[in-house]
Design a protein around this motif. Structure first.
Motif, short mmCIF file in Angstrom:
data_model
loop_
_atom_site.label_atom_id
_atom_site.label_comp_id
_atom_site.label_asym_id
_atom_site.label_seq_id
_atom_site.Cartn_x
_atom_site.Cartn_y
_atom_site.Cartn_z
N LYS A 15 12.88 78.86 47.61
CA LYS A 15 12.55 80.07 47.73
C LYS A 15 11.99 80.33 46.19
O LYS A 15 12.56 80.87 45.77
CB LYS A 15 12.89 80.88 48.27
CG LYS A 15 11.50 81.95 49.25
CD LYS A 15 11.64 83.03 49.56
CE LYS A 15 10.34 83.66 50.43
NZ LYS A 15 11.14 84.68 51.50
N SER A 16 10.78 80.43 46.04
CA SER A 16 10.25 81.14 43.97
C SER A 16 10.59 82.43 44.70
O SER A 16 10.52 83.63 45.01
CB SER A 16 8.48 80.82 44.17
OG SER A 16 7.88 81.84 44.61
N LYS A 19 9.70 86.95 38.54
CA LYS A 19 10.40 87.01 37.06
C LYS A 19 11.00 88.81 37.35
O LYS A 19 11.46 89.14 36.62
CB LYS A 19 8.94 87.05 36.07
CG LYS A 19 9.26 85.71 35.78
CD LYS A 19 8.19 86.00 33.74
CE LYS A 19 8.14 84.18 33.94
NZ LYS A 19 6.83 83.80 33.27
N SER A 20 9.63 89.18 38.24
CA SER A 20 9.64 90.63 37.95
C SER A 20 10.87 90.93 39.11
O SER A 20 11.97 91.95 39.01
CB SER A 20 8.86 91.73 39.27
OG SER A 20 7.78 91.31 38.00
N SER A 21 11.25 90.53 40.48
CA SER A 21 12.57 90.56 41.11
C SER A 21 14.10 89.84 40.25
O SER A 21 14.79 90.20 40.14
CB SER A 21 12.49 90.14 42.32
OG SER A 21 12.59 88.53 42.29
N LYS A 22 13.96 89.03 39.60
CA LYS A 22 15.27 88.78 38.42
C LYS A 22 15.48 89.32 37.04
O LYS A 22 16.64 89.80 37.62
CB LYS A 22 14.44 87.31 37.46
CG LYS A 22 14.14 86.34 38.48
CD LYS A 22 13.83 84.79 37.51
CE LYS A 22 13.87 83.81 38.43
NZ LYS A 22 13.55 82.53 38.14
#
Length: 134
Positions: A15-16, A19-22
């Motif tokens: 699942k992708s 970048k914000s959640s990373k």
């Protein structure tokens, strides 16, 4: 190869993750990166630049919203209006320095009465009592 796998060596479909959640942010890192590239601010944009910019913008918004929420609560309102944002920015020293030349629409001005315009606190009762002695 047997052809039974779903790609990537049979590890399954991944699942992708944005970048914000990373980065643990709410602001869109990918969109800010796209705007930096399209805006022609420089010929190249590093990978950490949109993350850093998104973090700074998110912090500023959180700070302003917290102070504006406090101003709304002080005025017994449950909704933040531009007046509350103006009061929050003008009462905070650092935000006032950052946004000193910014005009907020429908924000109004800071309540202030110059000391010269206030009535003098002289002893008027003594003068009136002295005039009534006659």
């Amino acid at each position: 190869m047997s052809g039974k796998g779903k790609g990537k060596g049979g590890r399954g479909e991944k699942k992708s993750v944005s970048k914000s959640s990373k980065a643990g942010l709410q602001f869109p890192v990918g969109r800010i990166g796209r705007f930096l590239k399209q805006g022609k601010y420089s010929s190249r944009v590093g990978g950490g630049a949109p993350i850093y910019l998104a973090a700074v913008l998110e912090y500023l918004c959180a700070e302003i919203l917290e102070l504006a929420g406090n101003a709304a609560r002080d005025n017994k309102k449950s909704r933040i209006v531009p007046r509350h944002i103006t009061l929050a920015v003008k009462n905070d020293e650092e935000l006032n320095k950052l946004l000193g030349n910014v005009t907020i629409a429908a924000g109004g001005v800071m309540p202030n009465i110059h000391a010269v315009l206030l009535p003098k606190k002289s002893s008027t009762s003594k003068k009136s009592a002295a005039s009534q002695d006659y």
